[in-house]
Design an enzyme around this catalytic site. Structure first.
Site, mmCIF file in Angstrom:
data_model
loop_
_atom_site.group_PDB
_atom_site.id
_atom_site.type_symbol
_atom_site.label_atom_id
_atom_site.label_comp_id
_atom_site.label_asym_id
_atom_site.label_seq_id
_atom_site.Cartn_x
_atom_site.Cartn_y
_atom_site.Cartn_z
ATOM 1 N N GLY A 46 3.024 65.559 -16.614
ATOM 2 C CA GLY A 46 2.180 64.403 -16.890
ATOM 3 C C GLY A 46 2.327 63.364 -15.797
ATOM 4 O O GLY A 46 3.371 63.296 -15.130
ATOM 5 N N GLN A 51 2.064 54.963 -12.420
ATOM 6 C CA GLN A 51 3.105 55.563 -11.578
ATOM 7 C C GLN A 51 2.675 55.688 -10.119
ATOM 8 O O GLN A 51 3.503 55.959 -9.252
ATOM 9 C CB GLN A 51 3.471 56.961 -12.108
ATOM 10 C CG GLN A 51 4.243 56.915 -13.409
ATOM 11 C CD GLN A 51 4.556 58.319 -13.884
ATOM 12 O OE1 GLN A 51 3.730 58.965 -14.522
ATOM 13 N NE2 GLN A 51 5.738 58.815 -13.557
ATOM 14 N N CYS A 93 11.336 62.245 -16.121
ATOM 15 C CA CYS A 93 10.174 61.504 -15.642
ATOM 16 C C CYS A 93 10.150 61.541 -14.119
ATOM 17 O O CYS A 93 11.202 61.388 -13.481
ATOM 18 C CB CYS A 93 10.267 60.061 -16.127
ATOM 19 S SG CYS A 93 8.942 59.011 -15.513
ATOM 20 N N LEU A 94 8.973 61.729 -13.539
ATOM 21 C CA LEU A 94 8.853 61.780 -12.078
ATOM 22 C C LEU A 94 9.248 60.448 -11.431
ATOM 23 O O LEU A 94 9.604 60.415 -10.256
ATOM 24 C CB LEU A 94 7.420 62.152 -11.673
ATOM 25 C CG LEU A 94 6.962 63.559 -12.083
ATOM 26 C CD1 LEU A 94 5.479 63.746 -11.775
ATOM 27 C CD2 LEU A 94 7.787 64.633 -11.392
ATOM 28 N N HIS A 135 4.991 59.655 -23.895
ATOM 29 C CA HIS A 135 5.630 59.278 -22.626
ATOM 30 C C HIS A 135 4.614 58.625 -21.682
ATOM 31 O O HIS A 135 4.895 57.579 -21.083
ATOM 32 C CB HIS A 135 6.229 60.551 -22.004
ATOM 33 C CG HIS A 135 6.926 60.342 -20.704
ATOM 34 N ND1 HIS A 135 8.298 60.413 -20.571
ATOM 35 C CD2 HIS A 135 6.448 60.070 -19.468
ATOM 36 C CE1 HIS A 135 8.620 60.180 -19.303
ATOM 37 N NE2 HIS A 135 7.513 59.974 -18.610
ATOM 38 N N GLU A 136 3.414 59.242 -21.576
ATOM 39 C CA GLU A 136 2.405 58.707 -20.646
ATOM 40 C C GLU A 136 1.841 57.370 -21.149
ATOM 41 O O GLU A 136 1.585 56.468 -20.352
ATOM 42 C CB GLU A 136 1.279 59.720 -20.407
ATOM 43 C CG GLU A 136 1.723 61.040 -19.787
ATOM 44 C CD GLU A 136 2.661 60.895 -18.604
ATOM 45 O OE1 GLU A 136 2.507 59.948 -17.817
ATOM 46 O OE2 GLU A 136 3.572 61.735 -18.481
ATOM 47 N N HIS A 139 4.098 54.659 -20.228
ATOM 48 C CA HIS A 139 3.894 54.252 -18.825
ATOM 49 C C HIS A 139 2.766 53.219 -18.728
ATOM 50 O O HIS A 139 2.872 52.246 -17.984
ATOM 51 C CB HIS A 139 3.507 55.448 -17.958
ATOM 52 C CG HIS A 139 4.668 56.221 -17.418
ATOM 53 N ND1 HIS A 139 5.657 55.644 -16.669
ATOM 54 C CD2 HIS A 139 4.997 57.536 -17.497
ATOM 55 C CE1 HIS A 139 6.547 56.570 -16.323
ATOM 56 N NE2 HIS A 139 6.172 57.734 -16.818
#
Ligand code: NI
Length: 169
Positions: A46, A51, A93-94, A135-136, A139
């Site tokens: 994702g 981000q 997470c990236l 999660h997204e 963000h």
């Protein structure tokens, strides 16, 4: 298409609350394509626009496996309905490289969102997909999953991050 730079914690731009998308134009279509390309390249399941320093309520996901094949999903102005069955789930997470931990998430929910053309849709999600959706959306609200850790675990993470920054400097 273009690869975008993924911001890393503690970049303050990850803490901006994204604004709803109002125009479904070529610029948005391009952003969605670039988000997918950047996510697959990373690789991750994702990626939210915040981000990559774009404060708009857009995120892409692909929770497909070898068995299911790709399952591309675009969420614009997403909303969670009927969250249920809270569990501890392992997460990464990236924007938080080299760290993973368990956080509380709902295992089932209903997602209400728009696609990249502005068309509304709803879907039932569970497991990894439900987790990725939460999660997204976090963000897009300027939150990271590490915010959900206990204070003890968060301290451990911050120490690790400080050490990594020292090595990188
Ligand atoms: Ni993330």
């Amino acid at each position: 298409m273009a690869l975008l730079t993924i911001l890393h914690d503690p970049d303050p731009r990850l803490r901006i609350k994204a604004k709803p998308v109002a125009s479904f134009d070529a610029k948005l279509k391009r952003l969605v394509e670039d988000l997918f390309e950047t996510m697959y390249d990373a690789p991750g399941v994702g990626l939210a626009a915040t981000q990559v320093a774009v404060p708009l309520r857009v995120a892409v996901m692909d929770c497909g496996s070898d068995e299911t094949g790709p399952q591309k999903l675009v969420m614009v102005n997403p909303q969670i309905l009927e969250p249920a069955d809270r569990q501890e789930m392992e997460e990464g997470c990236l924007s938080v490289p080299d760290y993973k931990d368990k956080v509380p998430r709902f295992n089932r929910l209903r997602l209400k969102a728009l696609d990249e053309h502005g068309k509304p849709y709803e879907l039932e999600a569970e497991g990894l997909l439900a987790q990725a959706i939460q999660h997204e959306i976090d963000h897009l609200d300027g939150k990271l999953y590490i915010d959900l850790l206990s204070s003890l675990k968060r301290e451990r993470y911050k120490k690790k991050r400080a050490k990594a920054e020292k090595h990188a400097a």
